[in-house]
Design a protein around this motif. Structure first.
Motif, mmCIF file in Angstrom:
data_model
loop_
_atom_site.group_PDB
_atom_site.id
_atom_site.type_symbol
_atom_site.label_atom_id
_atom_site.label_comp_id
_atom_site.label_asym_id
_atom_site.label_seq_id
_atom_site.Cartn_x
_atom_site.Cartn_y
_atom_site.Cartn_z
ATOM 1 N N ALA A 2 15.249 59.272 27.998
ATOM 2 C CA ALA A 2 15.754 60.506 27.381
ATOM 3 C C ALA A 2 14.864 61.713 27.693
ATOM 4 O O ALA A 2 15.287 62.859 27.525
ATOM 5 N N HIS A 3 13.639 61.461 28.162
ATOM 6 C CA HIS A 3 12.717 62.559 28.484
ATOM 7 C C HIS A 3 12.957 63.150 29.873
ATOM 8 O O HIS A 3 12.363 64.168 30.214
ATOM 9 N N GLN A 4 13.813 62.511 30.676
ATOM 10 C CA GLN A 4 13.981 62.939 32.065
ATOM 11 C C GLN A 4 14.377 64.411 32.204
ATOM 12 O O GLN A 4 13.793 65.142 33.027
ATOM 13 N N PRO A 5 15.366 64.926 31.433
ATOM 14 C CA PRO A 5 15.730 66.340 31.575
ATOM 15 C C PRO A 5 14.570 67.282 31.252
ATOM 16 O O PRO A 5 14.396 68.317 31.910
ATOM 17 N N ALA A 6 13.773 66.934 30.239
ATOM 18 C CA ALA A 6 12.615 67.764 29.885
ATOM 19 C C ALA A 6 11.580 67.733 31.003
ATOM 20 O O ALA A 6 10.980 68.772 31.340
ATOM 21 N N GLU A 52 22.504 75.588 25.587
ATOM 22 C CA GLU A 52 22.815 74.979 26.881
ATOM 23 C C GLU A 52 22.454 73.502 26.838
ATOM 24 O O GLU A 52 21.294 73.123 26.996
ATOM 25 N N ALA A 53 23.444 72.671 26.617
ATOM 26 C CA ALA A 53 23.212 71.236 26.493
ATOM 27 C C ALA A 53 22.574 70.670 27.750
ATOM 28 O O ALA A 53 22.997 70.967 28.869
ATOM 29 N N GLY A 54 21.551 69.862 27.558
ATOM 30 C CA GLY A 54 20.889 69.219 28.683
ATOM 31 C C GLY A 54 19.848 70.070 29.379
ATOM 32 O O GLY A 54 19.192 69.600 30.308
ATOM 33 N N ALA A 55 19.691 71.326 28.938
ATOM 34 C CA ALA A 55 18.705 72.222 29.541
ATOM 35 C C ALA A 55 17.520 72.386 28.595
ATOM 36 O O ALA A 55 17.691 72.476 27.382
ATOM 37 N N TRP A 56 16.318 72.432 29.153
ATOM 38 C CA TRP A 56 15.098 72.513 28.360
ATOM 39 C C TRP A 56 14.270 73.726 28.751
ATOM 40 O O TRP A 56 14.315 74.172 29.894
#
Length: 211
Positions: free
Chosen positions: A72-76, A191-195
């Motif tokens: 779950a940390h991949q997008p961050a 923005e879903a999925g954006a960090w």
């Protein structure tokens, strides 16, 4: 003239958040496996309405992310490095108001990026060469709505080039070549999925990053 180097801010907000998020889970070893080995950073847009963060051919970022401690940390993790590249993009563009870093950063991290860009602009320098990032790790922070991304940097092969004369200011590899980054990432509410990076700490002469 010496090459401009990032400031080394002491971010108490970041430190307190990290402490709040630490526990037995944060103390466990984190995975650092390879994902295809080191490779150049994003060549341009990351998709959607994200800004262009492409860099000139002589400004190379080699990023070896490995694997995050949790999937779950991949997008961050991905957006943490896009923030670093966006900051580089602003330096190359000589634009302290560049929209690229503002998309990937807010609060203290955005102020840090702006300050870095301003230093290069005031000095009349632009980067050239190969910048290397490696040994990335991630951990959950606070109530689980933040991810702390840490990684090493070897800047021994990246140099400053005078915009006026084209002269490249080269330096020898030394303990100053190695830095340790800590970037606090939070998901963008719109923005879903954006960090976005909220805070950043850069520590110079990082012994654990030497290789």
């Amino acid at each position: 003239m010496p090459r401009p180097r990032p400031a080394l801010p002491v971010l108490t907000v970041l430190a307190s958040l990290v402490l709040a998020g630490c526990g037995s889970e944060a103390a466990e070893p984190r995975a650092t496996g390879q994902t295809g080995g080191p490779r150049p950073a994003d060549s341009g847009q990351a998709g959607g309405d994200r800004p262009d963060i492409g860099l000139p051919k002589d400004v190379v970022m080699v990023v070896d992310k490995g694997q995050p401690s949790e999937a779950a940390h991949q997008p961050a993790l991905d957006d943490a490095f896009r923030f670093i590249q966006a900051m580089r993009h602003g330096i190359v563009a000589q634009d302290p108001d560049d929209v690229a870093y503002q998309h990937y950063a807010t609060a203290g991290a955005a102020r840090y990026a702006r300050g870095q860009i301003e230093q290069w602009v005031e000095g009349g320098w632009t980067p050239t060469g190969k910048d290397q990032y490696y040994d990335a790790e991630t951990s959950s922070v606070g109530e689980g709505n933040g991810v702390l991304v840490t990684f090493c940097r070897d800047q021994s092969q990246t140099f400053s080039k005078s915009l006026q004369t084209g002269e490249v200011h080269k330096t020898e590899k030394s303990p100053k070549s190695f830095q340790k980054y800590s970037v606090l990432m939070r998901e963008k509410p719109d923005e879903a999925g954006a960090w976005q990076a909220g805070q950043i700490e850069v520590r110079g002469e990082a012994e654990e990053c030497r290789r």
